[in-house]
Design a protein around this motif. Structure first.
Motif, PDB file in Angstrom:
ATOM      1  N   SER A  32       0.831  -1.220   0.000  1.00  0.00           N
ATOM      2  CA  SER A  32       0.000   0.000   0.000  1.00  0.00           C
ATOM      3  C   SER A  32       0.862   1.266   0.000  1.00  0.00           C
ATOM      4  N   TRP A  35       0.879   0.197  -6.023  1.00  0.00           N
ATOM      5  CA  TRP A  35      -0.197  -0.499  -5.297  1.00  0.00           C
ATOM      6  C   TRP A  35      -1.429  -0.601  -6.192  1.00  0.00           C
ATOM      7  N   LYS A  50      -4.768  -0.889  -5.969  1.00  0.00           N
ATOM      8  CA  LYS A  50      -5.971  -0.788  -5.137  1.00  0.00           C
ATOM      9  C   LYS A  50      -7.252  -0.928  -5.968  1.00  0.00           C
ATOM     10  N   ASP A  92      -8.091  -5.446  -2.521  1.00  0.00           N
ATOM     11  CA  ASP A  92      -6.829  -4.696  -2.669  1.00  0.00           C
ATOM     12  C   ASP A  92      -5.612  -5.617  -2.568  1.00  0.00           C
TER      13      ASP A  92
END
Lengths: 361, 361
Positions: free
Chosen positions: A166, A171, A173, A258
């Motif tokens: 993250s 990342w 997401k 995620d």
């Protein structure tokens, strides 16, 4: 061995074993279409490209890399055997047939017990199972005459680390695949692909005898097509958006999406040519598009897509999201496939059959 | 392949897989004692008997026949590897170590999934699993440099047909083993043993390279000892009499005992020498008694015997008599072992380690 380092990270992605209704063994319709088409091509490659010197070996060793549990692998091996025998006959060597030793390879978590139980009774080869990732060494030096791999090398050895971090700009997401994501995520996957193929080709170059062949079948993204438009990528995008639908309904937690990424990379022919050239040990002998069958009925096609993906990814999805969401997830997914029927039609998928020949002294 | 014909009939006798409390993996105490004792012997055999020519092979291939699920097989392989490496070093060939290819063989019903999951992480060999009976061909011609088999060749390929035929004079009514039975039953087992060993030696003679070795460990009946007195036979006699106790209590049906026979034959050294001579392809290089540890505590010994036999025969007994009788059966059995402590003490068992060398041109 080096094999263990790479294999651990990708042991998480076996096909679903057993022979239940959602198992891989029962859901091979789409891939089998491809196998039938590639049959003649494999024979042609053996007839024209396999080094004649190899015919003087007493044992002809074949490896199937990413074999899963059958029956596709048994059909593929049978086809290779017929091709090799045809070559012997065509050279007047009818009485000098070699013995065949066939190595069935897949991840350690593959259901080898089932594979072994379903080995053809009347086979004319010695069979062995080889557990471990093909992004590592599996066989002794110069011991394999023909390596085969069907719909396996699109699986990376692992999810690139950055896409589940993250704190990283890569990342990923809210998505589970790189193909509809940011440039950073795409680059992470590209880098992983390049590293993996480097390992794959280096290791096979050690294992395959000079003049031996490697026959690879896998889905590709046509040169110039964006990652987001390749049908095999759209399949994963639709699964991601189905999961996000369940997030909005409160059935699945957003963090779970995620932290979940599918380590499949759809290479282009150009990318493959580049890694093969960089490796330098193989010549590209054949590269042919192999269309899958067009499915004209969008409802049937959506059902096929859903059952196929569920069979292939059931263990991963169960592990991440819980078995209880799978029915609802694939119901949503099936409907999305119907809506995007044209984008995910198997007939639009481009599959390559590539024949590489180990260069030798 | 011929292997399939013979393998089908003996697929019924795998060790119990998995890693539960009654599994083979957890109950290897008695056999492991033997392994430790045989360690030096294997090294000595490799040092003194393995043909020097073999050291010039790039790949050294080892087969473990009847490997079960470990950990014994991994220890045995490690020991062989160390022995081979020691031989290279002793001949000043430190920089010419071969690559090792290890083939783990057992029945198709063996738990290969567990075997593969527990393969040593830091192993320095390529591993493959080979399903099928060793009373049939398993490997290509002249491909194995050292074959190893520990506590497996006492298992026949099948129960002799006549002993379960109620119309035959060799019907083995009320017993589950030949060793305390009629001359006709004993002859049926002897004939089966001779046929099986003929197959075993013929097939290994094809598979093992000239100058290669076969190391066999198994329990024997000393020359001149009646079948009924060999401790490994008494073990089965006590199991049979435990079952008949349950018949008298109405827990087990008599027909179930009549139709159940354990296909284990305890050969004598003389018998082995005879079949090896008849085969003619191997020279007997080493034949050594290997005593197991004496267990001085009869209660502990009886517990060990019971848990060991239960682990080894659980699937067969479950299949024939039902899982629900097993606790009671082994309770009765354990008590009988205590009563006959002296007759079944592992320290009284005679185990042989035999090293055969493939004769060559």
């Amino acid at each position: 061995m080096a094999a263990e380092n790479t294999s651990k990270v990708c042991e998480a992605h076996p096909m679903t074993g057993g022979d239940g209704p959602n198992s891989y063994a029962k859901n091979f319709t789409l891939q089998r279409g491809g196998l039938d088409v590639s049959k003649e091509l494999v024979r042609k490659a053996i007839a024209e490209k396999l080094d004649g010197e190899i015919l003087h070996s007493n044992t002809f060793r074949i490896a199937d890399l990413g074999c899963s549990v059958g029956p596709n692998t048994f059909l593929a091996i049978e086809n290779i055997l017929e091709g090799v025998e045809f070559k012997y006959k065509s050279q007047g060597m009818n009485s000098q047939f070699p013995e065949f030793h066939v190595f069935f390879n897949d991840h350690t978590s593959n259901d080898f017990n089932m594979l072994f139980k379903t080995l053809p009774q009347n086979r004319r080869y010695y069979a062995a199972g080889v557990p471990g990732s093909f992004y590592g060494r599996l066989f002794p030096d110069a011991s394999i005459h023909l390596a085969h791999s069907s719909y396996a090398i699109q699986w990376l050895s692992r999810v690139p680390k950055a896409v589940v971090d993250s704190k990283s700009p890569a990342w990923n997401k809210g998505r589970i695949h790189y193909s509809n994501s940011t440039d950073e995520v795409i680059r992470s996957y590209e880098t992983q692909y390049t590293e993996d193929m480097k390992c794959f080709l280096q290791d096979r170059a050690q294992e395959i005898v000079y003049g031996g062949l490697m026959v690879l079948t896998f889905p590709v993204r046509p040169d110039g097509t964006p990652h987001s438009d390749a049908p095999t990528n759209v399949i994963f995008q639709l699964l991601g958006s189905s999961l996000m639908d369940l997030v909005r309904k409160g059935v699945v937690k957003e963090e779970k999406v995620d932290s979940f990424n599918i380590p499949v990379y759809t290479m282009s022919p150009q990318e493959l040519v580049a890694v093969v050239e960089q490796n330098g040990c193989f010549s590209m002998e054949i590269m042919v598009d192999m269309p899958l069958l067009l499915v004209h009925d969008p409802i049937l096609m959506a059902q096929l897509r859903a059952s196929h993906l569920r069979a292939g990814m059931r263990e991963d999805l169960k592990h991440q999201f819980g078995e209880e969401v799978l029915d609802e997830l694939f119901d949503v997914y099936r409907k999305k496939c119907e809506e995007h029927a044209s984008a995910v039609d198997p007939g639009k998928t481009v599959n390559l059959v590539v024949v590489l020949r180990r260069k030798g002294d």
